[in-house]
Design a protein around this motif. Structure first.
Motif, short mmCIF file in Angstrom:
data_model
loop_
_atom_site.label_atom_id
_atom_site.label_comp_id
_atom_site.label_asym_id
_atom_site.label_seq_id
_atom_site.Cartn_x
_atom_site.Cartn_y
_atom_site.Cartn_z
N TYR A 114 0.84 -1.20 0.00
CA TYR A 114 0.00 0.00 0.00
C TYR A 114 0.87 1.25 0.00
O TYR A 114 1.89 1.31 0.72
CB TYR A 114 -0.85 0.06 1.26
CG TYR A 114 -2.10 -0.79 1.25
CD1 TYR A 114 -3.29 -0.27 0.76
CD2 TYR A 114 -2.09 -2.07 1.77
CE1 TYR A 114 -4.45 -1.04 0.78
CE2 TYR A 114 -3.24 -2.83 1.79
CZ TYR A 114 -4.42 -2.32 1.29
OH TYR A 114 -5.58 -3.07 1.32
N ALA A 115 0.46 2.25 -0.75
CA ALA A 115 1.00 3.60 -0.53
C ALA A 115 0.47 4.07 0.81
O ALA A 115 -0.69 3.82 1.14
CB ALA A 115 0.57 4.54 -1.65
N PRO A 116 1.29 4.75 1.62
CA PRO A 116 0.88 5.02 3.01
C PRO A 116 0.03 6.27 3.22
O PRO A 116 -0.42 6.50 4.33
CB PRO A 116 2.22 5.17 3.73
CG PRO A 116 3.12 5.74 2.69
CD PRO A 116 2.69 5.12 1.38
N ASP A 117 -0.17 7.04 2.14
CA ASP A 117 -0.88 8.31 2.37
C ASP A 117 -2.39 8.20 2.16
O ASP A 117 -3.17 8.86 2.82
CB ASP A 117 -0.30 9.45 1.51
CG ASP A 117 0.00 9.02 0.08
OD1 ASP A 117 -0.39 7.90 -0.31
OD2 ASP A 117 0.62 9.82 -0.64
N GLY A 118 -2.84 7.38 1.22
CA GLY A 118 -4.26 7.12 1.07
C GLY A 118 -5.04 8.24 0.42
O GLY A 118 -4.48 9.26 0.00
N PRO A 119 -6.37 8.05 0.37
CA PRO A 119 -7.22 8.99 -0.36
C PRO A 119 -7.41 10.32 0.37
O PRO A 119 -7.25 10.40 1.58
CB PRO A 119 -8.55 8.24 -0.48
CG PRO A 119 -8.55 7.28 0.67
CD PRO A 119 -7.12 6.90 0.91
N LEU A 120 -7.79 11.31 -0.42
CA LEU A 120 -8.04 12.64 0.13
C LEU A 120 -9.52 12.90 0.28
O LEU A 120 -10.33 12.43 -0.52
CB LEU A 120 -7.45 13.71 -0.82
CG LEU A 120 -5.94 13.77 -0.92
CD1 LEU A 120 -5.53 14.71 -2.05
CD2 LEU A 120 -5.34 14.23 0.40
N ALA A 121 -9.88 13.69 1.28
CA ALA A 121 -11.23 14.21 1.42
C ALA A 121 -11.31 15.54 0.68
O ALA A 121 -10.28 16.19 0.48
CB ALA A 121 -11.57 14.40 2.90
N PRO A 155 -12.28 21.39 3.12
CA PRO A 155 -13.47 21.95 3.76
C PRO A 155 -13.83 23.33 3.24
O PRO A 155 -14.98 23.74 3.28
CB PRO A 155 -13.09 21.99 5.24
CG PRO A 155 -11.60 21.94 5.26
CD PRO A 155 -11.18 21.18 4.05
#
Lengths: 345, 96
Positions: free
Chosen positions: B5-12, B15
């Motif tokens: 896995y890439a460790p940063d993951g998806p963005l929200a 805001p």
């Protein structure tokens, strides 16, 4: 990409190759990492329950989605066991609490790092060190759980020195900062229950400086011990100095705690005493600081009157930590943040 | 071949998003929001005055964030509303 997660094909998964890959990508904390393979991540998720892709918190400044799966990825990197996952999940939820002010924590030039304190049954069950050398090296649970929380901040929150973490000098607490409360040696029971969290296990996140030690080898009364704690608190260089909402976590060694309790002092008595004793003349603050984030009543105090280092008794939090010896420590906060205590589900 | 896995993951989604910068400043009202960092007001007010002198804008409001607010907090709602009503652009955010 799968549900927003990126899976990388790697030909060589040796430690050396992983180390190089992560360095090239700008990932990691500078230390060697365990490859987060699907098998390792699945093993960490197995006992967690819940939806692996539920968003536990959105972490600024990158606004990354901290899901159980991404927590597990970073736990794998750090070398965590599955037993530590409930602690990390609760800590990740705490990072998202508004009052913790993670955006400020990551944006400040101060050296602040979240201190993760593990309370209750899980500390013993999962092997966290609450005793001798609890803040130091040598225990896998403390070291890797604290490290995983920092990796979550680096990767998911984007708290990379420079673009996402403005700390002037950084600090060793930004590598790993996790201890357990020594409930067995606490004369006042668990901290989390005194904070109103009624659960077998819990965590606290307190965004602060590295521990400031104080020692007293000879006193048999609380006041002489706590006067030394108060003198550590009443210093001008810490970020809390003129921030009335600032908190102090006082990690009393078991022997100091026992001395306090044997004199009939409660946890609240210790906080109240420190609130009274950790003070400086108002004129000292006024001479040293142009900017004073005081409560309104504090601005009206005359120059020669003593002002407390924080605005309320309840901002001074006391828990027991460590082993044999006459040392304790104070962890002043960054100031513009409030600690969070949450149950472990 | 292994997969990691890439460790940063998806963005929200962010805001908030910044409003687009106005193409022309002439005639617009500039606000200065002092975040209370040392010298922030001095620096930003001078910048606002220089911008106004060069472009034909005017400095319409200089304010801090409100009582009890500071550099680590958003500004108070009344100050936000005042800025919304009384100026067209805001200069803010001086660091240490």
């Amino acid at each position: 990409m799968t549900q927003g997660y990126e899976l990388l094909d790697v030909v060589d998964a040796s430690p050396e190759a992983m180390y190089e890959l992560f360095e090239e990508r700008g990932w990691g904390d500078g230390l060697p990492l365990v490859p987060p393979t699907s098998a390792r991540v699945d093993a960490l998720l197995e006992g967690c329950g819940g939806d692996p892709d539920e968003v536990l918190a959105v972490l600024p400044p990158r606004f990354g989605k901290a899901t159980r799966r991404m927590v597990a990825v970073n736990a794998a990197l750090a070398g965590c066991k599955p037993d530590y996952m409930p602690v990390l999940i609760a800590a990740t939820r705490a990072l998202g609490e508004k009052k913790l002010n993670l955006r400020g924590v990551n944006a400040t030039t101060h050296c602040v790092a979240p201190l993760l304190i593990v309370h209750g049954e899980i500390a013993e069950r999962a092997g966290f060190n609450s005793g001798l050398g609890a803040f130091g090296p040598g225990n896998r649970a403390n070291a890797t759980t604290g490290r995983a929380l920092r990796l979550i901040l680096l990767h998911i929150a984007g708290a990379v020195p420079g673009p996402g973490d403005a700390s002037t000098q950084g600090g060793p607490a930004k590598y790993s900062y996790c201890v357990a409360e020594n409930t067995a040696a606490s004369p006042w029971g668990s901290f989390h229950r005194s904070a109103g969290v009624d659960s077998a296990s819990a965590i606290t996140l307190h965004c602060g400086e590295a521990p400031h030690n104080f020692h007293d080898m000879e006193s048999d009364h609380p006041s002489r011990i706590l006067d030394k704690c108060a003198s550590v608190m009443a210093t001008l260089g810490q970020n809390n100095a003129t921030i009335a909402q600032g908190e102090y976590f006082v990690a009393l060694g078991p022997e100091h705690a026992a001395t306090c309790a044997s004199a009939g002092w409660s946890r609240r008595d210790v906080s109240s005493y420190l609130f009274q004793m950790a003070r400086l003349p108002a004129r000292v603050f006024r001479a040293q600081f142009d900017l004073r984030a005081w409560f309104p009543w504090m601005h009206g105090v005359a120059d020669d009157e003593l002002l407390p280092m924080t605005g309320e008794v309840d901002h001074i939090k006391v828990f027991v930590c460590g082993g044999a010896g006459k040392h304790s420590s104070v962890v002043p906060s960054w100031g513009m943040t409030s600690s969070v205590t949450l149950p472990i589900e | 071949m292994d997969q990691i896995y890439a460790p940063d993951g998806p963005l929200a989604p962010p805001p908030i998003t910044s409003a687009p910068s106005p193409p022309v400043l002439a005639g617009l009202r500039i606000g200065v929001l002092d975040n209370l960092k040392p010298n922030a007001k001095l620096l930003m007010q001078r910048a606002a005055e220089q911008i106004a002198a060069r472009t034909g804008a005017k400095v319409a409001l200089v304010t801090d964030k409100g009582p009890g607010y500071n550099s680590a907090t958003p500004c108070s709602d009344p100050i936000f509303d005042k800025l919304d009503k009384e100026v067209d652009l805001v200069i803010t955010g001086s660091a240490d």
